[in-house]
Design an enzyme around this catalytic site. Structure first.
Site, PDB file in Angstrom:
ATOM      1  CG  ASP A  39     -25.084 -24.427  18.882  1.00  0.00           C
ATOM      2  OD1 ASP A  39     -24.787 -23.330  18.378  1.00  0.00           O
ATOM      3  OD2 ASP A  39     -24.563 -24.844  19.935  1.00  0.00           O
ATOM      4  CG  ASN A  87     -28.510 -16.078  20.132  1.00  0.00           C
ATOM      5  OD1 ASN A  87     -29.384 -16.808  19.658  1.00  0.00           O
ATOM      6  ND2 ASN A  87     -27.417 -16.583  20.686  1.00  0.00           N
TER       7      ASN A  87
END
Ligand code: IPE
Ligand code: IPE
Ligand code: MG
Length: 270
Positions: A39, A87
């Site tokens: 991330d 996502n």
């Protein structure tokens, strides 16, 4: 310990910070499975006033380095969270950039995977990805299927809950056909219906960029996984950071709900 130094000969400079960290890793206590939530690509780009895709490109490079490092160390399974089912909420442009990076990664890295004897596996509903990517994924999995040094598991269009939904659907279908009684459903049976059925649970879960959440990753499998969160953004994550995570992991005491070693054998208490 000497073993590990040898594996990085010509790769890590003697006397460097990385080399020093490497001496602190105990090879006999390496995790069998490391999972990573990669991330922070977007924030990395933002700090440089660049478009998010620049961060993703740098992130792909970081992933390549960590795959190679994990294989060299002798970690049997490395799972990378590359694209979650959530996502898809991102702008179309970013999704397309991620998919084209994935295509590029597959093309460029297949030779590296073969050279390092790494087997590629995919978890997630990857059949929902576009045709060209599916073909490349399939090819890479077939061509590396016999590789033994490390399994690289890439989570694509993955979430822990969808994995469980898919597992329960399969289990229900088979249970109905075979007349399986409810009592036959055990933790071990459920585990067998997961995509990770033949893999050990992760010993260590690393999340970069400081977020204290698991974002729907491997929910069943991380029941007793050691968590390690670092502020380092994924594109900045280097082998040295990986070594640090492993050193920290090796200091943890895994109790699994039991007692610590000292309390189990009070004779050793002062
Ligand atoms: C991780 O970086 C990559 C993917 C989720 C595909 P992000 O894109 O989430 O980066 P941040 O969290 O916005 O910084
Ligand atoms: C988790 O990161 C998913 C991947 C790394 C692929 P996200 O950036 O999507 O997670 P949230 O939105 O911070 O929970
Ligand atoms: Mg993020």
């Amino acid at each position: 310990m000497e073993d590990l130094q040898k594996k990085f000969e010509g790769v890590i400079k003697p006397g460097s910070r990385e080399a020093l960290l490497l001496t602190q890793i105990r090879p006999e206590r390496l995790p069998q499975h490391v999972a990573i939530i990669m991330d922070g690509n977007g924030r990395w780009a933002l700090r440089r006033r660049k478009p998010r895709v620049v961060g993703h490109r740098a992130g792909a490079k970081a992933a390549r380095r960590i795959v190679e490092t994990a294989a060299r160390l002798g970690i049997p399974v490395l799972t990378l969270y590359a694209f979650s089912t959530e996502n898809w909420k991102r702008p179309q442009e970013e999704i397309e950039a991620l998919m084209s990076l994935l295509r590029e990664f597959l093309r460029k890295e297949l030779e590296t995977l073969k050279r390092h004897d790494i087997r590629l596996r995919i978890i997630g509903r990857w059949e929902e990805l576009e045709e060209t990517i599916r073909q490349e994924l399939h090819r890479a999995m077939v061509e590396t299927a016999a590789n033994r040094r490390m399994q690289l598991v890439v989570a694509l269009n993955y979430s822990g809950r969808t994995e469980l939904v898919d597992a329960f659907r399969r289990l229900y279908r088979e249970a109905r056909e075979s007349g399986l009684p409810p009592e036959a459903i055990t933790e071990a049976l459920i585990t067998r219906y997961l995509e990770t059925a033949d893999l050990p649970d992760p010993d260590l879960l690393i999340r970069t960029s400081g977020e204290m959440r698991v974002s729907n990753f491997l929910l069943w499998q991380i029941a007793y996984t050691e968590l390690y969160v670092t502020e380092t953004l994924w594109p900045d994550f280097r082998p040295a950071h990986f070594f640090q995570a492993l050193i920290e992991y090796q200091k943890r005491e895994r109790r699994y709900g039991g007692l610590s070693a000292v309390e189990r054998s009070p004779a050793v208490l002062p």
